[in-house]
Write a protein that holds these residues in place. Structure first.
Motif, PDB file in Angstrom:
ATOM      1  N   THR A  20      16.753   8.973  17.166  1.00  0.00           N
ATOM      2  CA  THR A  20      17.065   8.813  15.746  1.00  0.00           C
ATOM      3  C   THR A  20      17.544  10.150  15.212  1.00  0.00           C
ATOM      4  O   THR A  20      16.876  11.169  15.406  1.00  0.00           O
ATOM      5  CB  THR A  20      15.805   8.376  14.966  1.00  0.00           C
ATOM      6  OG1 THR A  20      15.221   7.272  15.631  1.00  0.00           O
ATOM      7  CG2 THR A  20      16.146   7.965  13.557  1.00  0.00           C
ATOM      8  N   LEU A  21      18.700  10.144  14.559  1.00  0.00           N
ATOM      9  CA  LEU A  21      19.220  11.371  13.951  1.00  0.00           C
ATOM     10  C   LEU A  21      19.502  11.141  12.480  1.00  0.00           C
ATOM     11  O   LEU A  21      20.034  10.087  12.107  1.00  0.00           O
ATOM     12  CB  LEU A  21      20.517  11.840  14.647  1.00  0.00           C
ATOM     13  CG  LEU A  21      20.312  12.823  15.816  1.00  0.00           C
ATOM     14  CD1 LEU A  21      19.852  12.070  17.050  1.00  0.00           C
ATOM     15  CD2 LEU A  21      21.584  13.583  16.128  1.00  0.00           C
ATOM     16  N   LEU A  22      19.140  12.124  11.683  1.00  0.00           N
ATOM     17  CA  LEU A  22      19.371  12.081  10.240  1.00  0.00           C
ATOM     18  C   LEU A  22      20.242  13.269   9.850  1.00  0.00           C
ATOM     19  O   LEU A  22      19.887  14.420  10.127  1.00  0.00           O
ATOM     20  CB  LEU A  22      18.013  12.172   9.517  1.00  0.00           C
ATOM     21  CG  LEU A  22      18.054  12.370   8.000  1.00  0.00           C
ATOM     22  CD1 LEU A  22      18.432  11.062   7.310  1.00  0.00           C
ATOM     23  CD2 LEU A  22      16.692  12.847   7.481  1.00  0.00           C
ATOM     24  N   ASN A  23      21.376  12.992   9.222  1.00  0.00           N
ATOM     25  CA  ASN A  23      22.248  14.069   8.733  1.00  0.00           C
ATOM     26  C   ASN A  23      21.519  14.805   7.611  1.00  0.00           C
ATOM     27  O   ASN A  23      21.072  14.192   6.644  1.00  0.00           O
ATOM     28  CB  ASN A  23      23.556  13.433   8.221  1.00  0.00           C
ATOM     29  CG  ASN A  23      24.545  14.454   7.679  1.00  0.00           C
ATOM     30  OD1 ASN A  23      24.168  15.482   7.139  1.00  0.00           O
ATOM     31  ND2 ASN A  23      25.830  14.141   7.816  1.00  0.00           N
ATOM     32  N   THR A  24      21.364  16.142   7.775  1.00  0.00           N
ATOM     33  CA  THR A  24      20.689  16.920   6.715  1.00  0.00           C
ATOM     34  C   THR A  24      21.655  17.888   6.036  1.00  0.00           C
ATOM     35  O   THR A  24      21.223  18.774   5.301  1.00  0.00           O
ATOM     36  CB  THR A  24      19.480  17.702   7.282  1.00  0.00           C
ATOM     37  OG1 THR A  24      19.940  18.587   8.308  1.00  0.00           O
ATOM     38  CG2 THR A  24      18.418  16.771   7.836  1.00  0.00           C
ATOM     39  N   GLY A  25      22.946  17.789   6.324  1.00  0.00           N
ATOM     40  CA  GLY A  25      23.918  18.612   5.608  1.00  0.00           C
ATOM     41  C   GLY A  25      24.172  19.967   6.247  1.00  0.00           C
ATOM     42  O   GLY A  25      23.940  20.169   7.440  1.00  0.00           O
TER      43      GLY A  25
END
Ligand SMILES: Nc1ncnc2c1ncn2[C@@H]1O[C@H](COP(=O)(O)OP(=O)(O)O)[C@@H](O)[C@H]1O
Ligand SMILES: O=P(O)(O)OC[C@H](O)CO
Length: 496
Positions: free
Chosen positions: A271-276
Motif C-alpha cells: 500500500t502506498l500513499l502519496n504524501t507530496g
C-alpha cells in the motif's frame, strides 16, 4: 479535445515470479503482451534466490515476443520503461558480465543476523532518519553486506572497481545499454540512499562496509537511461522511464495528489500513499520512500509492505492441496457466511508492516469440530484484507485523516469476495481500473512523459477508467469486533 499520437511505449515489468513485456498505445491501451515465469530457489529455510541470467533471458524473450505479437516495426516504439521487483540484489563482474552469485530476493531473510547486530549497536534511528526504512532483511543493504562477508575476496574486487551492484532495474539497464544506472525509487529501497539529500549516504556505506564504486549512478524516474544496443531489437531505442514496481503502480493509478492511495494484491500486498513533495516520517511503523522524481520535482510516499498476501492462496493450493486453483477460493469463501471463528495469520516469512517481526511464523487458530475447508480458505482470503487494513489504519493515523478511496490492482483483485471484504473491513470504497496492468502502464507513462508522448499529468489522468467499485456495507460495530479478534490472533501468533 484529446488527440491520439501514433507510436507505442514498451514496458518491461520484471516481477518476483514472472517477467512481462507490454506494448501500450497513446490511450494507455494494451496492444500486445508476453509473460514468462522463471525459477525460484529456496536453498535454506527463509532464503529465496533467483538466477539473474534467467531473469535477463526471460525479460529479453518476452520483449521480443510482445513486439512480434503486435506486428509492428520496432521503429514505432518511441520509448521503453522498466519496472521491477525491488530490493533484490545482483552483483556481477564488470568485464565478463557474469553474476558472481544468485540474485538475493527481497523476501530472503538471510541477513537477519546482520540487522540484529546493527539494531543492538543502536543504529536503527541512524538508518531510519536517512533512508526512511527499517533495519529489516527485506532491504538490499544488508543483503549486499552479507555477500561481502560470506564470499572470500569479493570486497577486494569491489574496492578495485571490478564488480558492480544493482537492483533488478540496474541489472537490466546494464545488459540493455551498457550503462550502470538506476532511478531514485529503486535507490530508495536499498538502505544505502539518503532520501532527503538524494545521494548514496557515506555514513551508511561506511557502517555496512560497502565501497561506493560498486553503486550505480542515480537518475530521476523519468530520465535518459541510455539506448538499447541495436542487437536486441534491430535498432537503438531510448529507455526513459524506470521505477520500482510499487511506485510505478501508484503512478499508473494516477495517484498524483497527496492523500491518494493504492494497494497492489500480488504475492505480497503493498500500500502506498502519496504524501507530496516532502517526506513524512511515520509514527506507526510505515516506511518513507520516494514515489517518483520527474525533472527536479520529487514526490514522496508512505508505504506499508505485507510479505504474504496472494501467496497464502498459492500455499493452500500447492502445499496444503485445499484448492485446485486460486480462483476456486472465491466460490469456497462465499459458500459459508463467515469463518466460524477461524483466523489464519500467514506470517510464513515473519510479519512486515506495521509489526516488523522477522521471527513470527504462521498460525491457524479458532478451530472447532465444525471448522472445514471453506472456513480455512475464507480465513486465508480475509487475512489479506486484515493485513491491508492494518496498513491503511497506520496511514490514516500518520496523515491525520482517513484514506477516502483505495485504488487496487494485482492478481488477487480478480477475487470479488476479497475486494468486497476489503471495502467492508476498512470502511472504504475499493476501485479497480479498466487496465489491469497498472504497474507496466505506470512506467510507460514515466517514459512517455520524458519523450513527449504524453504531455502532462493531466493528459495521463484522462486515461484512468474505473472497471468496478466496491462499496463498504459492514456495520461499524461488526467491523471493530472483527478487527479486535484479528489483533488477538496476531498477538497470539507473535507470542508463540
Ligand atoms: N482469484 C484469485 N483469488 C485469490 N488470489 C488470487 C486469485 N488469482 C490470483 N491470485 C493470487 O495473486 C497472486 C499473483 O498476482 P500477481 O499480481 O501476478 O503477483 P506478482 O506480481 O507478485 O507475481 C498469486 O499469489 C495468486 O495466488
Ligand atoms: O514483484 P512483485 O509484484 O511481487 O513486487 C515485489 C516488491 O517490489 C517487493 O518490494
Amino acid at each position: 479535445m484529446k488527440t491520439e499520437k501514433s507510436g507505442y511505449i514498451l514496458s518491461l515489468d520484471q516481477g518476483t515470479t514472472s517477467s512481462r513485456a507490454i506494448l501500450f498505445d497513446h490511450s494507455g491501451r494494451i496492444v500486445s503482451s508476453s509473460q514468462r515465469d522463471f525459477s525460484q530457489y529456496y536453498p535454506e529455510p527463509g532464503w529465496v534466490e533467483h538466477d539473474a541470467v534467467e531473469i535477463w533471458d526471460s525479460q529479453l524473450a518476452v520483449a521480443r515476443e510482445a513486439i512480434a505479437a503486435a506486428s509492428i516495426d520496432p521503429a514505432e516504439i518511441v520509448s521503453i520503461g522498466i519496472t521491477n521487483q525491488r530490493e533484490t540484489v545482483v552483483v556481477w563482474d564488470k568485464d565478463s558480465g557474469k553474476p558472481v552469485y544468485k540474485a538475493i530476493v527481497w523476501q530472503c531473510r538471510r541477513s537477519n543476523q546482520i540487522c540484529e547486530e546493527l539494531i543492538d549497536a543502536g543504529l536503527e534511528e541512524e538508518f531510519r532518519s536517512r533512508t526512511g526504512l527499517r533495519l529489516d532483511p527485506y532491504f538490499s543493504g544488508t543483503k549486499l553486506c552479507w555477500l561481502f562477508r560470506e564470499i572470500p575476496g569479493l570486497k577486494a574486487l569491489a574496492e578495485n572497481g571490478e564488480i558492480l551492484f544493482g537492483t533488478i532495474d540496474s541489472w537490466l539497464l546494464w545488459k540493455l545499454t551498457g550503462n550502470h544506472v538506476t532511478d531514485v525509487t529503486n535507490a530508495s529501497r536499498t538502505l544505502l540512499f539518503n532520501i532527503k539529500e538524494q545521494k548514496w549516504d557515506p555514513v551508511l556505506l561506511s557502517i555496512l562496509g560497502i565501497p561506493v564504486q560498486v553503486l550505480p549512478k542515480v537518475l530521476a524516474s523519468s530520465d535518459d537511461f541510455g539506448y538499447t544496443d541495436q542487437k536486441y531489437f534491430g535498432r537503438e531505442i531510448p529507455i526513459q522511464g524506470v521505477a520500482g514496481d510499487q511506485q510505478a503502480a501508484l503512478f499508473g493509478h494516477t495517484c498524483f495528489e497527496p492523500g491518494m492511495a493504492k494497494n497492489t494484491y500480488g504475492t505480497g500486498c503493498f500500500t502506498l500513499l502519496n504524501t507530496g513533495s516532502a517526506p513524512v516520517w511515520s509514527k506507526n511503523n510505515l516506511l518513507t520512500t520516494i514515489a517518483w522524481k520527474i525533472g527536479n520535482q520529487t514526490t514522496y510516499a508512505l508505504e506499508g509492505s505485507v510479505f504474504i498476501a496472494g501467496a497464502v492462496i498459492q500455499w493452500l493450493r500447492d502445499e496444503v492441496h485445499l484448492l485446485s486453483s486460486a480462483a476456486e477460493s472465491e466460490q469456497l469463501a462465499k459458500s459459508v457466511s463467515d469463518t466460524n471463528g477461524v483466523f489464519l495469520v500467514p506470517a510464513f516469512v515473519g510479519l512486515g508492516a506495521p509489526y516488523w517481526d522477522p521471527d513470527a511464523r504462521g498460525s491457524i487458530m479458532g478451530l472447532s469440530r465444525g471448522s472445514g475447508r471453506a472456513h480455512i480458505v475464507r480465513a486465508a482470503l480475509e487475512s489479506i484484507a486484515y493485513q491491508s487494513e492494518d496498513l491503511l489504519s497506520s496511514m490514516s493515523a500518520d496523515c491525520g485523516h482517513k484514506i477516502e478511496v483505495l485504488k487496487a490492482d494485482g492478481g488477487a483483485t480478480a477475487n470479488q469476495f476479497l475486494m468486497q471484504f476489503q471495502a467492508d473491513i476498512s470502511g472504504v470504497p475499493v476501485l479497480l481500473p479498466e487496465i489491469a496492468e497498472i504497474t507496466a502502464l505506470g512506467v510507460a507513462y514515466l517514459a512517455g512523459l520524458k519523450c513527449g508522448f504524453w504531455e502532462s499529468l493531466e493528459d495521463i489522468s484522462r486515461n484512468w477508467q474505473i472497471k468496478c467499485r466496491y462499496e463498504p456495507s459492514m456495520k461499524l460495530e461488526e467491523r471493530e469486533k472483527r478487527i479486535t479478534l484479528w489483533h488477538k490472533a496476531i498477538y497470539a501468533t507473535r507470542e508463540y
